[in-house]
Write a protein that holds these residues in place. Structure first.
Motif, PDB file in Angstrom:
ATOM      1  N   ASP A  54       0.805  -1.216   0.000  1.00  0.00           N
ATOM      2  CA  ASP A  54       0.000   0.000   0.000  1.00  0.00           C
ATOM      3  C   ASP A  54       0.840   1.269   0.000  1.00  0.00           C
ATOM      4  O   ASP A  54       1.981   1.292   0.476  1.00  0.00           O
ATOM      5  N   ILE A  55       0.231   2.330  -0.521  1.00  0.00           N
ATOM      6  CA  ILE A  55       0.763   3.683  -0.445  1.00  0.00           C
ATOM      7  C   ILE A  55       0.006   4.395   0.678  1.00  0.00           C
ATOM      8  O   ILE A  55      -1.226   4.323   0.756  1.00  0.00           O
ATOM      9  N   THR A  63      -4.515   3.113  -0.874  1.00  0.00           N
ATOM     10  CA  THR A  63      -4.633   2.077  -1.887  1.00  0.00           C
ATOM     11  C   THR A  63      -5.011   0.770  -1.197  1.00  0.00           C
ATOM     12  O   THR A  63      -4.942   0.652   0.022  1.00  0.00           O
ATOM     13  N   TYR A  78      -8.406   2.034  -5.072  1.00  0.00           N
ATOM     14  CA  TYR A  78      -7.943   3.326  -4.568  1.00  0.00           C
ATOM     15  C   TYR A  78      -9.022   3.984  -3.730  1.00  0.00           C
ATOM     16  O   TYR A  78     -10.199   3.964  -4.088  1.00  0.00           O
ATOM     17  N   TYR A  84      -5.807  11.678  -4.935  1.00  0.00           N
ATOM     18  CA  TYR A  84      -4.404  11.275  -4.840  1.00  0.00           C
ATOM     19  C   TYR A  84      -3.808  10.774  -6.151  1.00  0.00           C
ATOM     20  O   TYR A  84      -2.632  10.394  -6.181  1.00  0.00           O
ATOM     21  N   THR A  88      -0.239   8.848  -6.533  1.00  0.00           N
ATOM     22  CA  THR A  88      -0.179   7.395  -6.660  1.00  0.00           C
ATOM     23  C   THR A  88       0.028   6.964  -8.105  1.00  0.00           C
ATOM     24  O   THR A  88       0.731   5.990  -8.372  1.00  0.00           O
ATOM     25  N   GLU A 101       3.251   4.414  -8.206  1.00  0.00           N
ATOM     26  CA  GLU A 101       3.039   3.001  -8.501  1.00  0.00           C
ATOM     27  C   GLU A 101       4.142   2.475  -9.417  1.00  0.00           C
ATOM     28  O   GLU A 101       4.506   1.304  -9.361  1.00  0.00           O
ATOM     29  N   THR A 136       4.122   8.225   2.220  1.00  0.00           N
ATOM     30  CA  THR A 136       4.402   9.496   1.558  1.00  0.00           C
ATOM     31  C   THR A 136       4.602  10.612   2.572  1.00  0.00           C
ATOM     32  O   THR A 136       4.284  10.475   3.757  1.00  0.00           O
TER      33      THR A 136
END
Length: 492
Positions: A54-55, A63, A78, A84, A88, A101, A136
């Motif tokens: 995941d982000i 995500t 998402y 985002y 992403t 990604e 992030t």
């Protein structure tokens, strides 16, 4: 009889050795070619056999992965996809990956060697670890404030933490839902065609991949060059600046939108955005001085990544004096991404230092063990601390007494610069509304945020479009969100 047996045994041994050599050749020499063969679906099946990592924003996933039960089992999903998407990007079984990604694919897909329990583990076992996580640097509240402020209009916002280069917001609108590109059915193909064929270009990341004429926001760079080279020694000294100003070697003249620009001081010219004063100052600094200062701020850098590649902002290295004059007020061929102009504001707020912007705070394994922490790096020293202090004074005047009043925040020192950039054939396009700024809360040791906003299609009649009216309120909302978050952290 024994002789025949020996010959047969030798032949069998030779065949066995040949078989082993061929197997080794296939597995070692030709492995890459076989893996890359489009007819080989094993790599794709393995890639989507496990959930993707995941982000994270504010340490919460934006995500996820959905089990479809199909051969390519897990599809990307998402949360707040359009919000985002410029960060992403997408992860599509048909069309690959983009932005984070793509840049962090090895971690998210579990193939990064740093995720393995032992060195060369993936190569020896031809396996992959569970997908890692990418945390992030974004401030979710600032991201939302920027997105809501643009309200679907064409434009972009970039916000940085001046002291570190952390990207706090990165928004591009109109946006799209990257989840529509997950999977491999007809709906995905239809969404791809529709998104790529849209005249609004929702998949264009305007914050880092689109350059615009920066207009009067570039006057921050010109003022820095004038102060650094000693062309201007006192902010309040009058300048030898006619109004209108005939461009050198040309019959064309440059005019102003305000009165009082003739021989105006740098303070007045900057506060009220006198084109004639800053254009002539640019020619007095000269091409070498202007180019050097622009590049110290980050212009003409074709290697910048966040970690996704950033389009190079342009300041021409070869120009005549008329072109230099126009470039010094952000026109002619001068072009900048919103991220670049946020870097300019951040350098002023941060004492003259330009830090490399970065979007990944840390990469971890799926259970949170650290894999990589990029951290802050100095990119350039754009100016000395005294020049930066003078520019902070000028930018504060713009907000307190000049064209940037709509960016003011009570109890906070805010510096800014407005810009209205002309473009199109004969400057017939709708002007771009720009605003760059920074905010320093009273009692805080250093500025908290620097912001750049550009609005392509400001909702006003042409003559009323302005950075102060259309872009400054968005910057104010983003700065306010960052400051509110910082205050909440201090109160904990």
């Amino acid at each position: 009889m024994s002789r025949c047996v020996r010959h047969t045994a030798a032949l069998c041994l030779l065949l066995l050795v040949a078989l082993l050599v061929n197997a080794a050749r296939v597995q070692i020499v030709e492995a890459g070619t076989l893996d890359d063969n489009p007819a080989n679906r094993r790599a794709a099946i393995a890639r989507y056999a496990e959930p993707r990592g995941d982000i994270l924003v504010d340490d919460r996933p934006v995500t996820g992965s959905k089990d479809t039960g199909e051969q390519l089992r897990y599809e990307r999903v998402y949360r707040d996809g359009p919000l985002y998407a410029p960060v992403t990007g997408f992860s599509s079984q048909l069309y690959g990956t983009s932005f984070l990604e793509n840049a962090e694919d090895s971690v998210l897909a579990g193939t990064d060697p740093m995720l393995a329990p032992l060195p060369l583990w993936h190569e020896l076992t031809r396996s992959r670890s569970p997908g890692g996580r990418i945390a992030t640097t974004l401030d979710g509240s600032a991201q939302r404030a920027a997105y809501d402020g643009l309200a679907g209009r064409k434009g972009a916002v970039a916000a940085l933490e001046p002291g570190t280069g952390r990207v706090l917001a990165l928004v591009s609108t109109p946006s799209y839902d990257p989840g529509r590109l997950s999977g491999n059915g007809p709906a995905v193909e239809s969404a791809w065609r529709r998104l790529n064929g849209s005249p609004d270009q929702p998949m264009l990341n305007r914050a880092i991949r689109q350059t615009y004429p920066p207009g009067s926001t570039f006057k921050v760079v010109t003022a820095a060059a004038a102060l650094e080279t000693g062309t201007v020694r006192d902010l309040d000294d009058p300048t030898d600046s006619p109004d209108p100003y005939r461009l050198p070697g040309s019959t064309s003249s440059l005019t102003n939108e305000v009165d009082g620009c003739e021989d105006a001081s740098l303070r007045y010219a900057f506060t009220w955005s006198c084109n004639t004063v800053l254009a002539k100052l640019g020619t007095r600094v000269g091409l070498a001085g202007m180019t050097g200062t622009a590049e110290d701020f980050g212009f003409n850098d074709r290697g910048l990544r966040v970690p996704s590649p950033v389009a190079a902002s342009n300041f021409d290295r070869r120009m005549d004096k008329a072109q230099l004059a126009l470039s010094s007020v952000g026109q002619f061929d001068t072009r900048a991404t919103p991220l670049q102009m946020a870097m300019v504001a951040a350098a002023v707020a941060g004492g003259g230092t330009v830090r490399t912007p970065y979007l990944v705070d840390r990469a971890t394994t799926h259970d949170g063990s650290p894999v990589r922490t990029p951290g802050s790096r100095v990119l350039h020293q754009a100016m000395n601390a005294r020049t930066a202090a003078q520019l902070r004074e000028l930018m504060t005047e713009v907000v307190e007494n000049g064209t940037g009043g709509k960016a003011a925040i009570p109890g906070v020192t805010v510096g800014g610069k407005t810009g209205t950039a002309q473009h199109g054939v004969g400057n017939t396009g709708t002007p771009y509304a720009w605003f760059i700024s920074w905010a320093h809360a009273d009692g805080s040791p250093e500025p908290a945020v620097a912001v750049a906003v550009v609005v392509e299609d400001a909702s006003a009649v042409r003559g009323e479009i302005s950075g102060g009216g259309d872009a400054a309120p968005i910057a104010r909302a983003v700065m306010g969100a960052v400051l509110d978050g910082a205050e909440r952290k201090r109160d904990r």
